[in-house]
Design an enzyme around this catalytic site. Structure first.
Site, PDB file in Angstrom:
ATOM      1  N   HIS A  37       0.838  -1.209   0.000  1.00 51.65           N
ATOM      2  CA  HIS A  37       0.000   0.000   0.000  1.00 51.65           C
ATOM      3  C   HIS A  37       0.868   1.253   0.000  1.00 51.65           C
ATOM      4  O   HIS A  37       0.707   2.140  -0.844  1.00 51.65           O
ATOM      5  CB  HIS A  37      -0.923  -0.021   1.229  1.00 51.65           C
ATOM      6  CG  HIS A  37      -1.829   1.159   1.325  1.00 51.65           C
ATOM      7  ND1 HIS A  37      -3.149   1.116   0.945  1.00 51.65           N
ATOM      8  CD2 HIS A  37      -1.619   2.432   1.754  1.00 51.65           C
ATOM      9  CE1 HIS A  37      -3.713   2.298   1.125  1.00 51.65           C
ATOM     10  NE2 HIS A  37      -2.799   3.120   1.624  1.00 51.65           N
ATOM     11  N   GLU A  38       1.770   1.336   0.959  1.00 52.39           N
ATOM     12  CA  GLU A  38       2.617   2.531   1.048  1.00 52.39           C
ATOM     13  C   GLU A  38       3.558   2.634  -0.148  1.00 52.39           C
ATOM     14  O   GLU A  38       3.900   3.734  -0.590  1.00 52.39           O
ATOM     15  CB  GLU A  38       3.408   2.530   2.359  1.00 52.39           C
ATOM     16  CG  GLU A  38       2.548   2.558   3.611  1.00 52.39           C
ATOM     17  CD  GLU A  38       1.527   3.691   3.618  1.00 52.39           C
ATOM     18  OE1 GLU A  38       1.797   4.759   3.026  1.00 52.39           O
ATOM     19  OE2 GLU A  38       0.452   3.515   4.213  1.00 52.39           O
TER      20      GLU A  38
ATOM     21  N   HIS B 222       1.887   4.467  -2.893  1.00 50.19           N
ATOM     22  CA  HIS B 222       2.053   5.914  -2.726  1.00 50.19           C
ATOM     23  C   HIS B 222       3.449   6.344  -3.180  1.00 50.19           C
ATOM     24  O   HIS B 222       3.616   7.389  -3.825  1.00 50.19           O
ATOM     25  CB  HIS B 222       1.867   6.304  -1.254  1.00 50.19           C
ATOM     26  CG  HIS B 222       0.451   6.306  -0.783  1.00 50.19           C
ATOM     27  ND1 HIS B 222      -0.555   6.970  -1.440  1.00 50.19           N
ATOM     28  CD2 HIS B 222      -0.128   5.748   0.311  1.00 50.19           C
ATOM     29  CE1 HIS B 222      -1.691   6.815  -0.777  1.00 50.19           C
ATOM     30  NE2 HIS B 222      -1.457   6.074   0.286  1.00 50.19           N
TER      31      HIS B 222
ATOM     32  N   HIS C 237       3.796   6.658  -6.816  1.00 50.28           N
ATOM     33  CA  HIS C 237       3.139   7.899  -7.243  1.00 50.28           C
ATOM     34  C   HIS C 237       4.102   9.079  -7.099  1.00 50.28           C
ATOM     35  O   HIS C 237       4.142   9.984  -7.949  1.00 50.28           O
ATOM     36  CB  HIS C 237       1.891   8.119  -6.385  1.00 50.28           C
ATOM     37  CG  HIS C 237       0.840   8.938  -7.031  1.00 50.28           C
ATOM     38  ND1 HIS C 237      -0.390   9.180  -6.453  1.00 50.28           N
ATOM     39  CD2 HIS C 237       0.805   9.610  -8.214  1.00 50.28           C
ATOM     40  CE1 HIS C 237      -1.124   9.935  -7.251  1.00 50.28           C
ATOM     41  NE2 HIS C 237      -0.414  10.216  -8.313  1.00 50.28           N
TER      42      HIS C 237
END
Length: 701
Positions: free
Chosen positions: A488-489, A492, A495
């Site tokens: 999940h992280e 990010h 991104h």
């Protein structure tokens, strides 16, 4: 006279010497311009903030007083590239305040808070500056600007508008006072949560108290006790310690003790109680919103989000509650029946029982639990698996660089290279809990990406987590949930690392709050795919691949208790919206007023008995100290998009390069250069539908 001159020169020499010593007073000279953590001392922060604010103020005054007609270059771009010193010190200080804090840093932050609020207001309430921005905004479509420049103009204008620039002089003064008070309250809220979390310890000295706990959990608790000079087994409220105890301990009384400690944080009175802070924060936010012409804080926030308004948010929450509610209630009933059979008597499932009995049922039903999978999720192997996925999808390479300084010995720094071997980003990884680190997991940046004078200045990204620590006998062996959090992280982080925009204000994760969670949720999908797990899930001792039946069990159990998990997440969204959709100030007689408000807000999706003295709000950092006020729904909003987006990979192949390239170009690289709906449709070719999430979860419409 001579003495005065000598004194003056001594002061000047000391000032110059100090300036030379303060690492924030000049561009960082480490590899890629990374932060010189080894040189930074506590005494450097406040002078650097003061100097940074003063320099920035001079730059802003120059822009605002420019006698030339306002243009994109002399106003918008000039603002975008201003405040270098302030940006340098802010990025380091506030990242460390979350990841490596201490009492001195907290005290510094309290002193800085009103000054930074005043500085922000000095810019946002500057009438001459706003006039220049507005004149460009009004003519933006006829100035020959690029689409990205137009987007930046709109962002600056909306920022001014949302920060009181259109208010009367009298109301501007009110706005200044309110925002300064709000800044202080939100900062205090988060610090109270960290301090109360760190204050609790449950030291066990009798081996019978360890009943049900696996060896890995016992060893970790022993190591924690030893690190603090204590005999026995120490459990606290950090995620690895808390979740493991609640999941495995057969001592119901101790599970209850730990649950109550965690669920009554910051509401029991005393110096860390956050009741008054909640009242202050929600009422200040409401007052600011009303001052700006809105009925509620959610109206103020949501106008520039994908959801558009509260109706859009509640529409999503209600539909998901309706779809997943029956599934969740059946799951709770299944666990209750299983627990009663297991104990040989009727069992009412209390909140401190859920993790324990649901884990036992999962093991019984699917033949899989964390202790079976942990040996295959050794942290170093997981890193290879996560990094390797980025290599396979996007051609990225991760090379550890010992020349890059880090802020703690446990932190690692990597050069991230693109498919051509060219430098793309720095990535810092910080995996384990410490007293100075707040709970949870997050991605941030020490430096954003931008292009200036034709040079692409690449970002410095950090991901921070609170994973299971290694012990004296075993390396860090992660739970399935921890691996999911890593992905999940890392989503990010991708991104942030892959972004390719001209202006830092539009780069990376600087997107709408209900769009920012798309890349992170998206990455989680691979963990439920056998073909992916098979690439890195090797036993840390034997090197053998995870057995096929265990791999299949993980996939089969992917949607286990999906209804319960969804309603739990929805309860947080409903609570957030309840606090921030208030149209009248919150009245509080005592802390029970907060508990009653919370209970009513979450009642539609409440599944387990309510314990009267417990409260989530007083430690809900996301909405009261983070950036998710009137925005917590965004996790579910993004989950709808991610289910739809990943369905394209399911159609074309989970490692399909063309699909990955499309996601990279249209989502990861574009930042905030276009409306999220436009970016998403360009990737998927259609508007994301909730049907994809229901299908993935095995829930019929």
């Amino acid at each position: 006279m001579k003495k005065s001159i000598v004194t003056f020169f001594l002061i000047m020499m000391m000032t110059i010497a100090f300036a030379e010593e303060n690492p924030f007073f000049k561009p960082f000279d480490r590899p890629y311009g990374t932060a010189p953590f080894n040189d930074i001392k506590m005494e450097h922060f406040e002078p650097a903030f003061e100097k940074g604010m003063e320099e920035h103020k001079v730059e802003i005054d120059k822009i605002a007083s420019n006698s030339d007609a306002p243009t994109f270059a002399n106003t918008i771009a000039a603002m975008e590239y201003s405040g270098k010193t302030l940006n340098r010190v802010s990025s380091v200080f506030f990242n460390l305040l979350s990841a490596e804090s201490n009492d001195e840093m907290m005290e510094i932050s309290q002193r800085l808070s009103p000054k930074l609020s005043a500085h922000s207001n000095y810019i946002n309430l500057n009438e001459d500056l706003f006039k220049r921005v507005k004149s460009i905004y009004d003519e933006r479509n006829s100035l020959g600007l690029t689409p990205e420049q137009i987007r930046l103009v709109e962002k600056y204008y909306e920022g001014f508008e949302n920060s009181g620039a259109t208010l009367s002089p009298e109301d501007k003064e009110k706005y200044r006072a309110l925002t300064m008070e709000l800044s202080k309250a939100t900062l205090e809220f988060g610090q109270n949560v960290l301090r109360e979390t760190n204050a609790f310890e449950m030291l066990l000295t009798d081996e019978s108290d360890l009943a049900g706990l696996p060896k890995s959990v016992i060893d970790a608790a022993a190591a924690k006790a030893k690190s603090k000079g204590k005999e026995g087994w120490l459990f606290d409220l950090s995620a690895p310690s808390l979740s493991a105890f609640m999941k495995y301990s057969s001592r119901r009384d101790l599970r209850e003790k730990l649950y109550m400690a965690n669920s009554t944080k910051n509401i029991k009175g005393g110096e860390f109680d956050n009741s008054e802070n909640i009242k202050k924060i929600v009422n200040l936010r409401l007052e600011i919103a009303k001052l700006l012409g809105y009925d509620s804080f959610s109206d103020y926030v949501l106008k520039n989000r994908m959801a558009k308004n509260a109706d859009g948010v509640f529409g999503l929450l209600d539909r998901l509650a309706e779809a997943f509610g029956p599934v969740a209630r059946k799951e709770v009933n299944d666990v209750k029946q299983f627990a009663s059979q297991m104990e040989g008597k009727e069992i009412e499932i209390m909140p401190w029982d859920w993790s324990y009995y649901s884990e036992k049922l999962k093991d019984s039903r699917f033949g899989v639990n964390d202790e079976m999978t942990r040996p295959y999720f050794e942290l170093e192997n997981v890193k290879k698996g996560v990094f390797g996925l980025a290599t396979q999808l996007y051609g990225l390479q991760f090379v550890e660089n010992p020349e890059i300084e880090v802020y703690h010995p446990e932190v690692e720094a990597f050069d991230v290279l693109d498919e051509k071997g060219e430098f793309l980003s720095v990535l810092y990884t910080d995996f384990h809990p410490r007293e100075g680190k707040r709970s949870g997991a997050w991605m941030s940046s020490f430096k954003g990406q931008y292009i200036k004078n034709g040079e692409d200045s690449r970002p410095h990204i950090t991901i921070v987590m609170n994973f299971t620590r290694p012990t004296e006998t075993e390396p860090a062996l992660l739970t399935f949930s921890e691996v999911n959090t890593f992905l999940h992280e890392f989503g990010h982080a991708l991104h942030g690392m892959l972004t390719k925009t001209t202006y830092e204000s539009l780069s990376g994760t600087s997107v709408y709050r209900d769009f920012v969670e798309l890349p992170s949720h998206f990455m989680e999908n691979w963990l439920k795919e056998k073909d992916y797990l098979d690439k890195f899930a090797f036993h840390y001792q034997t090197g053998e691949k995870m057995p096929e039946d265990l791999l299949q069990s993980i996939v089969d159990a992917a949607n286990y208790n999906v209804g319960y998990a969804t309603l739990r997440q929805l309860s947080f969204g409903y609570l957030d919206m309840a606090w921030h959709s208030l149209k009248e100030p919150f009245e509080m007689d005592n802390s029970k007023s907060i508990i009653d408000f919370e209970t009513k807000a979450m009642e539609r999706v409440q599944l387990l008995p309510i314990i009267e003295e417990t409260c989530m709000s007083t430690s809900f950092n996301h909405i009261f100290s983070g950036g998710y006020a009137a925005g917590y729904y965004s996790y579910k909003w993004a989950e709808v998009m991610d289910a739809d987006a990943f369905s394209l990979f399911k159609e074309n192949g989970i490692f399909d390069k063309a699909t990955a390239d499309s996601f990279r170009k249209n989502i990861l690289e574009r930042g905030n250069t276009e409306e999220p709906e436009v970016l998403y449709k360009r990737f998927r070719g259609r508007e994301a539908s909730i049907d994809a999430l229901l299908k993935r979860s095995g829930v019929n419409k």
